[in-house]
Design a protein around this motif. Structure first.
Motif, PDB file in Angstrom:
ATOM      1  N   UNK A   1       0.855  -1.188   0.000  1.00 19.40           N
ATOM      2  CA  UNK A   1       0.000   0.000   0.000  1.00 19.40           C
ATOM      3  C   UNK A   1       0.893   1.242   0.000  1.00 19.40           C
ATOM      4  N   UNK A   2       0.661   2.159  -0.928  1.00 17.48           N
ATOM      5  CA  UNK A   2       1.564   3.288  -1.115  1.00 17.48           C
ATOM      6  C   UNK A   2       1.458   4.324   0.006  1.00 17.48           C
ATOM      7  N   UNK A   3       0.259   4.619   0.449  1.00 17.59           N
ATOM      8  CA  UNK A   3       0.052   5.564   1.549  1.00 17.59           C
ATOM      9  C   UNK A   3      -0.558   4.789   2.717  1.00 17.59           C
ATOM     10  N   UNK A   4       0.220   4.627   3.771  1.00 19.44           N
ATOM     11  CA  UNK A   4      -0.224   3.800   4.885  1.00 19.44           C
ATOM     12  C   UNK A   4      -1.157   4.586   5.813  1.00 19.44           C
ATOM     13  N   UNK A   5      -2.133   3.899   6.421  1.00 16.43           N
ATOM     14  CA  UNK A   5      -3.002   4.549   7.414  1.00 16.43           C
ATOM     15  C   UNK A   5      -2.232   4.793   8.693  1.00 16.43           C
ATOM     16  N   UNK A   6      -2.691   5.751   9.506  1.00 17.17           N
ATOM     17  CA  UNK A   6      -2.001   6.012  10.772  1.00 17.17           C
ATOM     18  C   UNK A   6      -2.457   5.055  11.866  1.00 17.17           C
ATOM     19  N   UNK A   7      -3.607   4.355  11.661  1.00 17.14           N
ATOM     20  CA  UNK A   7      -4.091   3.391  12.647  1.00 17.14           C
ATOM     21  C   UNK A   7      -5.054   2.430  11.961  1.00 17.14           C
ATOM     22  N   UNK A   8      -5.538   1.466  12.712  1.00 22.68           N
ATOM     23  CA  UNK A   8      -6.421   0.445  12.134  1.00 22.68           C
ATOM     24  C   UNK A   8      -7.775   1.014  11.734  1.00 22.68           C
ATOM     25  N   UNK A   9      -8.262   1.996  12.471  1.00 25.71           N
ATOM     26  CA  UNK A   9      -9.557   2.583  12.133  1.00 25.71           C
ATOM     27  C   UNK A   9      -9.496   3.273  10.777  1.00 25.71           C
ATOM     28  N   UNK A  10      -8.403   3.982  10.513  1.00 25.70           N
ATOM     29  CA  UNK A  10      -8.257   4.631   9.212  1.00 25.70           C
ATOM     30  C   UNK A  10      -8.170   3.590   8.099  1.00 25.70           C
ATOM     31  N   UNK A  11      -7.529   2.456   8.384  1.00 23.03           N
ATOM     32  CA  UNK A  11      -7.473   1.374   7.408  1.00 23.03           C
ATOM     33  C   UNK A  11      -8.868   0.838   7.108  1.00 23.03           C
ATOM     34  N   UNK A  12      -9.678   0.710   8.147  1.00 21.11           N
ATOM     35  CA  UNK A  12     -11.048   0.224   7.971  1.00 21.11           C
ATOM     36  C   UNK A  12     -11.851   1.190   7.112  1.00 21.11           C
ATOM     37  N   UNK A  13     -11.702   2.481   7.358  1.00 22.57           N
ATOM     38  CA  UNK A  13     -12.413   3.483   6.576  1.00 22.57           C
ATOM     39  C   UNK A  13     -11.934   3.492   5.124  1.00 22.57           C
TER      40      UNK A  13
ATOM     41  N   UNK B   1       1.910   5.759  12.277  1.00 25.42           N
ATOM     42  CA  UNK B   1       1.490   6.860  13.155  1.00 25.42           C
ATOM     43  C   UNK B   1       2.492   8.002  13.209  1.00 25.42           C
ATOM     44  N   UNK B   2       3.728   7.741  12.767  1.00 23.86           N
ATOM     45  CA  UNK B   2       4.761   8.768  12.772  1.00 23.86           C
ATOM     46  C   UNK B   2       5.596   8.612  11.498  1.00 23.86           C
ATOM     47  N   UNK B   3       6.887   8.826  11.570  1.00 22.58           N
ATOM     48  CA  UNK B   3       7.721   8.807  10.368  1.00 22.58           C
ATOM     49  C   UNK B   3       7.935   7.410   9.814  1.00 22.58           C
ATOM     50  N   UNK B   4       7.963   6.396  10.681  1.00 21.04           N
ATOM     51  CA  UNK B   4       8.284   5.035  10.237  1.00 21.04           C
ATOM     52  C   UNK B   4       7.088   4.105  10.393  1.00 21.04           C
ATOM     53  N   UNK B   5       6.894   3.176   9.443  1.00 16.27           N
ATOM     54  CA  UNK B   5       5.807   2.194   9.559  1.00 16.27           C
ATOM     55  C   UNK B   5       6.064   1.219  10.704  1.00 16.27           C
ATOM     56  N   UNK B   6       4.988   0.686  11.262  1.00 11.35           N
ATOM     57  CA  UNK B   6       5.075  -0.379  12.249  1.00 11.35           C
ATOM     58  C   UNK B   6       4.026  -1.438  11.914  1.00 11.35           C
TER      59      UNK B   6
END
Length: 279
Positions: free
Chosen positions: A47-59, A74-79
């Motif tokens: 995924x090119x633009x990652x969500x900041x949390x799971x709720x944003x992914x769901x939306x 949620x910040x500069x690096x993916x987790x």
């Protein structure tokens, strides 16, 4: 309709089987919280633009995302995290099983960056808790407890914030509601966890004359937690999950989870934006 079409690649990615996907260039700051043979469990890899949390992914997925492992940023690096999508897009930040094989008697550095495995028992890491909950927008904390009779109790604190490391990851909690007792903000003399700094076996920030993280029960230390002097709740002691009257040595609990999600106010704004984009 244009916005709906723009979501289709993300939806297709979620529905696409990850079998055979090249995970060689997978980037995540906490990739150690996923076993090497579980790297292909990540449902939104690529995924090119990652969500900041799971709720944003769901939306982003129009509500189609399923439970599982996701990359968030949620910040500069993916987790990597485990997302509870079925119950509304919660980001799981802690899970423990009584008598877990995962050792929760860890150092400050380990609690900072996380340990365990996100598909099982783990602590996501205080630094990532801080990154998630500092916003933008308010977050809330969800707690889920399951006892030995499979009775489930839940609670929510809204808002929920973990401050940064200079404040020793101080805990800030808002109003409580749920079927579980309020074990974190209930104003008792020695067990008020709200506004407490985090304590580990090598960093004593509690209000007791000894280090609460070192105190043992049945030979098992307390583990890192936001202790007062010492605890009305502790979900990081692996021999007895403790949550006042709901989980203790007389009333054994088998599992506990801690999860975060945007507060109801923020969710409503997300929902309104989502509806406008569909028009």
């Amino acid at each position: 309709m244009a916005c709906v079409r723009s979501w289709l690649p993300a939806v297709a990615l979620l529905l696409h089987s990850v079998g055979g996907v090249n995970m060689e260039h997978l980037q995540a700051e906490n990739l150690n919280l996923l076993l090497p043979d579980e790297h292909n469990f990540i449902l939104n890899h690529g995924m090119r633009v990652l969500p900041r949390d799971c709720y944003e992914m769901l939306m982003t997925s129009s509500g189609r995302a399923r439970d599982g492992v996701y990359l968030i940023q949620p910040d500069e690096s993916p987790i990597v995290v485990y997302c509870d999508m079925q119950n509304g897009g919660w980001t799981v930040v802690q899970h423990i099983t009584v008598n877990s094989s995962v050792n929760f008697d860890r150092t400050w550095a380990e609690y900072k960056h996380g340990f365990g495995v996100v598909t099982g028992d783990h602590w996501i890491g205080n630094e990532y808790l801080h990154q998630l909950t500092r916003g933008p927008g308010r977050y809330k904390l969800g707690v889920k407890l399951v006892d030995q009779d499979a009775i489930t109790k839940t609670g929510e604190y809204d808002p929920f914030l973990v401050e940064g490391e200079p404040s020793a990851y101080r805990l800030r909690l808002g109003l409580f509601q749920g079927t579980a007792v309020d074990a974190l903000t209930l104003d008792t003399e020695n067990y008020l966890h709200d506004n407490q700094r985090f304590t580990t076996k090598d960093r004593d920030n509690d209000n007791y004359f000894q280090n609460c993280a070192k105190l043992e029960f049945q030979g098992v230390p307390g583990g890192g937690w936001w202790y007062d002097a010492c605890a009305g709740a502790n979900l990081n002691r692996r021999n007895v999950i403790y949550w006042q009257k709901d989980c203790n040595k007389e009333r054994l609990c088998k599992y506990a989870w801690m999860m975060v999600r945007p507060s109801d106010t923020v969710k409503l704004l997300h929902s309104e934006d989502f509806k406008k984009d569909e028009l």
